[in-house]
Design a protein around this motif. Structure first.
Motif, PDB file in Angstrom:
ATOM      1  N   VAL A 117     172.716 120.471  70.806  1.00 46.50           N
ATOM      2  CA  VAL A 117     173.537 121.617  71.187  1.00 46.50           C
ATOM      3  C   VAL A 117     173.062 122.847  70.434  1.00 46.50           C
ATOM      4  CG1 VAL A 117     175.891 122.501  71.359  1.00 46.50           C
ATOM      5  CG2 VAL A 117     175.501 120.021  71.430  1.00 46.50           C
ATOM      6  N   HIS A 118     172.949 123.937  71.168  1.00 45.02           N
ATOM      7  CA  HIS A 118     172.606 125.235  70.596  1.00 45.02           C
ATOM      8  C   HIS A 118     173.785 126.166  70.855  1.00 45.02           C
ATOM      9  CE1 HIS A 118     168.235 124.155  70.551  1.00 45.02           C
ATOM     10  NE2 HIS A 118     168.641 123.392  71.552  1.00 45.02           N
ATOM     11  N   HIS A 119     174.205 126.893  69.855  1.00 41.75           N
ATOM     12  CA  HIS A 119     175.298 127.858  69.997  1.00 41.75           C
ATOM     13  C   HIS A 119     174.722 129.273  69.912  1.00 41.75           C
ATOM     14  CE1 HIS A 119     178.209 124.640  69.640  1.00 41.75           C
ATOM     15  NE2 HIS A 119     177.606 124.230  68.545  1.00 41.75           N
ATOM     16  N   ASP A 120     175.541 130.255  70.159  1.00 43.15           N
ATOM     17  CA  ASP A 120     175.157 131.666  70.015  1.00 43.15           C
ATOM     18  C   ASP A 120     174.012 132.077  70.932  1.00 43.15           C
ATOM     19  OD1 ASP A 120     177.115 131.997  68.003  1.00 43.15           O
ATOM     20  OD2 ASP A 120     175.728 131.197  66.505  1.00 43.15           O
ATOM     21  N   MET A 121     174.022 131.592  72.162  1.00 47.08           N
ATOM     22  CA  MET A 121     173.010 131.992  73.134  1.00 47.08           C
ATOM     23  C   MET A 121     173.679 132.673  74.334  1.00 47.08           C
ATOM     24  SD  MET A 121     170.314 128.839  72.795  1.00 47.08           S
ATOM     25  CE  MET A 121     168.824 129.781  73.183  1.00 47.08           C
ATOM     26  N   LYS A 122     174.699 133.494  74.027  1.00 54.60           N
ATOM     27  CA  LYS A 122     175.444 134.204  75.083  1.00 54.60           C
ATOM     28  C   LYS A 122     174.511 135.069  75.910  1.00 54.60           C
ATOM     29  CE  LYS A 122     180.203 134.593  74.004  1.00 54.60           C
ATOM     30  NZ  LYS A 122     181.326 135.248  73.488  1.00 54.60           N
ATOM     31  N   GLY A 123     174.778 135.086  77.207  1.00 52.56           N
ATOM     32  CA  GLY A 123     174.010 135.932  78.100  1.00 52.56           C
ATOM     33  C   GLY A 123     172.662 135.372  78.498  1.00 52.56           C
ATOM     34  N   LEU A 124     172.370 134.141  78.113  1.00 49.38           N
ATOM     35  CA  LEU A 124     171.100 133.506  78.457  1.00 49.38           C
ATOM     36  C   LEU A 124     170.943 133.465  79.971  1.00 49.38           C
ATOM     37  CD1 LEU A 124     168.768 131.828  77.013  1.00 49.38           C
ATOM     38  CD2 LEU A 124     170.057 129.822  77.750  1.00 49.38           C
ATOM     39  N   THR A 125     169.773 133.822  80.458  1.00 51.04           N
ATOM     40  CA  THR A 125     169.507 133.786  81.897  1.00 51.04           C
ATOM     41  C   THR A 125     168.823 132.466  82.261  1.00 51.04           C
ATOM     42  OG1 THR A 125     167.304 134.753  81.714  1.00 51.04           O
ATOM     43  CG2 THR A 125     169.180 136.297  81.929  1.00 51.04           C
ATOM     44  N   ALA A 126     168.801 132.158  83.543  1.00 52.47           N
ATOM     45  CA  ALA A 126     168.106 130.956  84.014  1.00 52.47           C
ATOM     46  C   ALA A 126     166.628 131.021  83.637  1.00 52.47           C
ATOM     47  CB  ALA A 126     168.273 130.811  85.518  1.00 52.47           C
ATOM     48  N   GLN A 164     165.293 132.584  81.038  1.00 47.83           N
ATOM     49  CA  GLN A 164     165.165 132.357  79.594  1.00 47.83           C
ATOM     50  C   GLN A 164     165.360 130.883  79.240  1.00 47.83           C
ATOM     51  OE1 GLN A 164     168.165 135.286  78.633  1.00 47.83           O
ATOM     52  NE2 GLN A 164     166.640 136.563  77.580  1.00 47.83           N
ATOM     53  N   LEU A 165     166.291 130.211  79.930  1.00 51.83           N
ATOM     54  CA  LEU A 165     166.489 128.778  79.697  1.00 51.83           C
ATOM     55  C   LEU A 165     165.231 128.014  80.066  1.00 51.83           C
ATOM     56  CD1 LEU A 165     168.335 126.376  78.968  1.00 51.83           C
ATOM     57  CD2 LEU A 165     169.065 126.363  81.377  1.00 51.83           C
ATOM     58  N   LEU A 166     164.650 128.315  81.203  1.00 49.60           N
ATOM     59  CA  LEU A 166     163.422 127.651  81.632  1.00 49.60           C
ATOM     60  C   LEU A 166     162.285 127.937  80.664  1.00 49.60           C
ATOM     61  CD1 LEU A 166     161.991 125.901  83.691  1.00 49.60           C
ATOM     62  CD2 LEU A 166     161.553 127.976  85.044  1.00 49.60           C
ATOM     63  N   GLU A 167     162.186 129.154  80.188  1.00 51.99           N
ATOM     64  CA  GLU A 167     161.148 129.529  79.219  1.00 51.99           C
ATOM     65  C   GLU A 167     161.294 128.721  77.929  1.00 51.99           C
ATOM     66  OE1 GLU A 167     160.596 133.468  76.658  1.00 51.99           O
ATOM     67  OE2 GLU A 167     160.279 133.813  78.808  1.00 51.99           O
ATOM     68  N   ALA A 168     162.525 128.590  77.423  1.00 54.09           N
ATOM     69  CA  ALA A 168     162.763 127.822  76.197  1.00 54.09           C
ATOM     70  C   ALA A 168     162.463 126.344  76.421  1.00 54.09           C
ATOM     71  CB  ALA A 168     164.203 128.008  75.733  1.00 54.09           C
ATOM     72  N   HIS A 169     162.879 125.817  77.571  1.00 58.12           N
ATOM     73  CA  HIS A 169     162.615 124.409  77.889  1.00 58.12           C
ATOM     74  C   HIS A 169     161.110 124.159  77.987  1.00 58.12           C
ATOM     75  CE1 HIS A 169     163.496 120.427  79.415  1.00 58.12           C
ATOM     76  NE2 HIS A 169     162.819 120.676  80.523  1.00 58.12           N
ATOM     77  N   ASN A 170     160.404 125.061  78.632  1.00 58.91           N
ATOM     78  CA  ASN A 170     158.946 124.916  78.761  1.00 58.91           C
ATOM     79  C   ASN A 170     158.242 125.003  77.406  1.00 58.91           C
ATOM     80  OD1 ASN A 170     158.940 124.433  81.497  1.00 58.91           O
ATOM     81  ND2 ASN A 170     158.680 126.587  82.044  1.00 58.91           N
ATOM     82  N   ALA A 171     158.784 125.807  76.482  1.00 56.57           N
ATOM     83  CA  ALA A 171     158.206 125.887  75.135  1.00 56.57           C
ATOM     84  C   ALA A 171     158.326 124.537  74.433  1.00 56.57           C
ATOM     85  CB  ALA A 171     158.894 126.978  74.324  1.00 56.57           C
ATOM     86  N   ASP A 172     159.455 123.839  74.630  1.00 56.22           N
ATOM     87  CA  ASP A 172     159.615 122.496  74.077  1.00 56.22           C
ATOM     88  C   ASP A 172     158.633 121.525  74.732  1.00 56.22           C
ATOM     89  OD1 ASP A 172     161.778 123.112  72.339  1.00 56.22           O
ATOM     90  OD2 ASP A 172     163.215 122.862  73.964  1.00 56.22           O
ATOM     91  N   LEU A 173     158.547 121.580  76.062  1.00 54.92           N
ATOM     92  CA  LEU A 173     157.670 120.656  76.790  1.00 54.92           C
ATOM     93  C   LEU A 173     156.213 120.814  76.389  1.00 54.92           C
ATOM     94  CD1 LEU A 173     159.140 120.879  80.423  1.00 54.92           C
ATOM     95  CD2 LEU A 173     159.586 119.136  78.677  1.00 54.92           C
ATOM     96  N   ALA A 174     155.818 122.016  76.060  1.00 53.42           N
ATOM     97  CA  ALA A 174     154.417 122.282  75.720  1.00 53.42           C
ATOM     98  C   ALA A 174     153.966 121.552  74.458  1.00 53.42           C
ATOM     99  CB  ALA A 174     154.196 123.785  75.562  1.00 53.42           C
ATOM    100  N   ILE A 175     154.902 121.246  73.555  1.00 53.57           N
ATOM    101  CA  ILE A 175     154.508 120.622  72.280  1.00 53.57           C
ATOM    102  C   ILE A 175     155.224 119.307  72.002  1.00 53.57           C
ATOM    103  CG2 ILE A 175     153.799 122.794  71.209  1.00 53.57           C
ATOM    104  CD1 ILE A 175     156.531 122.864  69.776  1.00 53.57           C
ATOM    105  N   ALA A 227     159.409 125.597  68.518  1.00 52.69           N
ATOM    106  CA  ALA A 227     159.506 126.359  69.763  1.00 52.69           C
ATOM    107  C   ALA A 227     160.367 127.614  69.598  1.00 52.69           C
ATOM    108  CB  ALA A 227     160.073 125.473  70.871  1.00 52.69           C
ATOM    109  N   GLY A 228     161.022 127.740  68.442  1.00 51.17           N
ATOM    110  CA  GLY A 228     161.759 128.967  68.142  1.00 51.17           C
ATOM    111  C   GLY A 228     163.243 128.938  68.420  1.00 51.17           C
ATOM    112  N   HIS A 229     163.819 127.742  68.603  1.00 47.58           N
ATOM    113  CA  HIS A 229     165.262 127.668  68.863  1.00 47.58           C
ATOM    114  C   HIS A 229     165.840 126.388  68.247  1.00 47.58           C
ATOM    115  CE1 HIS A 229     162.914 126.596  72.504  1.00 47.58           C
ATOM    116  NE2 HIS A 229     163.537 125.442  72.359  1.00 47.58           N
TER     117      HIS A 229
END
Length: 82
Positions: free
Chosen positions: A7-16, A18-29, A68-70
């Motif tokens: 669970v990640h908190h404090d990510m108000k206003g996250l767009t679809a 941005q979510l995909l970008e963060a998920h892809n950053a995890d998948l890359a490594i 991945a930065g999150h």
């Protein structure tokens, strides 16, 4: 392989996008720690993001998220599913 829900908190206003970008950053490594992130969900209004993964440990999940930065605020084992 064990499953984890983090669970990640404090990510108000996250767009679809941005979510995909963060998920892809995890998948890359993810393979570097033997982790596989299966899916991510977000509630932009509350700022909460959930990620489901298979991993050797919660620590491995956290290392990938940190790189991945999150960093995850919580990581829970998922011992049973239906």
């Amino acid at each position: 392989m064990p499953q984890f829900m983090d669970v990640h908190h404090d990510m108000k206003g996250l767009t679809a996008e941005q979510l995909l970008e963060a998920h892809n950053a995890d998948l890359a490594i993810e393979k570097e720690e033997g982790v596989h992130f299966e899916r991510a969900w977000a509630d932009p209004e509350s700022g909460t993001v959930y990620c489901l993964s298979e991993a050797p440990s919660a620590e491995a999940v956290q290392r990938i998220h940190e790189r991945a930065g999150h960093r995850a605020d919580e990581i829970h084992p998922v011992p049973l599913t239906a």
